[in-house]
Enzyme design. Sequence first.
Site, mmCIF file in Angstrom:
data_model
loop_
_atom_site.group_PDB
_atom_site.id
_atom_site.type_symbol
_atom_site.label_atom_id
_atom_site.label_comp_id
_atom_site.label_asym_id
_atom_site.label_seq_id
_atom_site.Cartn_x
_atom_site.Cartn_y
_atom_site.Cartn_z
ATOM 1 N N HIS A 141 0.833 -1.214 0.000
ATOM 2 C CA HIS A 141 0.000 0.000 0.000
ATOM 3 C C HIS A 141 0.857 1.249 0.000
ATOM 4 O O HIS A 141 0.558 2.221 -0.677
ATOM 5 C CB HIS A 141 -0.956 0.005 1.202
ATOM 6 C CG HIS A 141 -2.261 -0.666 0.895
ATOM 7 N ND1 HIS A 141 -2.382 -2.026 0.813
ATOM 8 C CD2 HIS A 141 -3.488 -0.149 0.620
ATOM 9 C CE1 HIS A 141 -3.643 -2.328 0.512
ATOM 10 N NE2 HIS A 141 -4.336 -1.207 0.386
ATOM 11 N N LYS B 188 -10.091 -8.570 7.628
ATOM 12 C CA LYS B 188 -10.772 -8.893 8.877
ATOM 13 C C LYS B 188 -10.581 -7.735 9.836
ATOM 14 O O LYS B 188 -9.575 -7.022 9.757
ATOM 15 C CB LYS B 188 -10.238 -10.195 9.473
ATOM 16 C CG LYS B 188 -8.797 -10.080 9.972
ATOM 17 C CD LYS B 188 -8.351 -11.330 10.664
ATOM 18 C CE LYS B 188 -6.861 -11.307 10.991
ATOM 19 N NZ LYS B 188 -6.520 -10.626 12.246
#
Lengths: 185, 279
Positions: free
Chosen positions: A38, A103
């Site tokens: 990222h 999650k």
Amino acid sequence: MAEYKLNTPLTDQDIAQLKAGDVVFLTGTIYSARDAAHKKLVDLLDAGKELPFDLKGAAIYYVGPSPAPPGRPIGAAGPTTSYRMDSYAPRLYSLGLKATIGKGKRDAPTRQAMQDYTAVYFGATGGAGALLSNSIVESNVIAFDELGPEAIREMKVEDFPLLVINDSHGGELYAVPDRKAAGIE
Amino acid sequence: MRTIQTSDIVDAVAKMCVSSNTELPADVRARLESAMAEETSPSAKEVIRQLLENADLAFDTKLPLCQDCGLAVYFVEVGDEVRIEGGNLRDAINEGTRKGYADGYLRKSACDPLSRANTGDGTPAVIHFDFVPGDKLKISYMAKGGGAENMSRVTMLAPAQGWEGIKKFVINRVAEAGPNPCPPTVIGVGIGGTFEHAAKIAKRGLLRKLDDTHPDPEIAAKEKELEDAINALGIGPMGLGGKTTVLGVKITMEPCHLASLPLAVNVQCHSQRHEEVVL
């Protein structure tokens, strides 16, 4: 709670119908990216360069798989905890990303971005890495090979089982801890 | 003196790394099965069903249970009548880790904290040594995944805060962690010692079996009290709601400075991967 079968690339229509709690079986192409990847993606954007994949209608899976043993396309491949990608997610959603898969909880700006750009956050079962790898039929590193488990992979998935955690209407599935019942309030 | 060869240590450690990452401990499976029977919410049941199916699949295919094969953590008890031959004990444990993570196709997650460059082989492991009477070498391995470890905390309470303060901090920590550490979790609670020792004993408690009972009945009662209170939070499997937020709470308590009340909460994910070998 409804059940949907969706294909990538995802459209606004695909996303807008989803509500927190719905089950989705996703088929098509998804991309792995986590912490270090990222950072590199955002560095590319800042430099005005092209990303290694098209964000439009895309789904990013926050996963760092274990190495593929002989005869399998990928090793164990369950989701990693998503909040670490929250500082990048709103920007990627604004550029056409339609779904993230991970999650755990998302922060307020990320949840707001899903409403602003008709996007969604899917949960996959944490720790079910062997089971989830069964839905991944092909996997190829397409960028940042040097990051090892954190490299960006293009993965073909078939009926990847997902749960809508945050929808594009502000809905969220996670239980609110009952501190009163636990005797600390 | 008893002599133990480093080559035997390397092999034993490598084997443990692989089996721990691919085989769900029997006590964890039993506890998940009982949780399945207790849960009424369909999403909680579905999560547990997937975890049990995942365990079967990992066992059959030798794939790791979880892609995060953890940072390798060891608690080593060295008998004072043991002599290590063929090299250094720490090197042997690291070599075993390297071998196990390579042989088992386990994910190597050790990296430089700032550059984030992966060391490439899963080492260095975190190793805690203890010296005990006897002629045995006991090595306990724990695969410590990042998601659960990140939810852990150490705090220094004031002595006046006592058990009520401890209870409040532990429950709040689990509440704030919510779905992030892959609940149902196992919670290691370290009370006493010093700042760093509290964290170490909190983690060491996670080596215990889920179905054991603390030998001190008062501490056993406190473990039960925390377990019940945390499960009343209703976070449930994967945070989707339900009765099973923790599979167990393990308290380790040691004396501390009269001015201090160190407290550590070490969170471990549902698969509670750990194993020990005695050489």
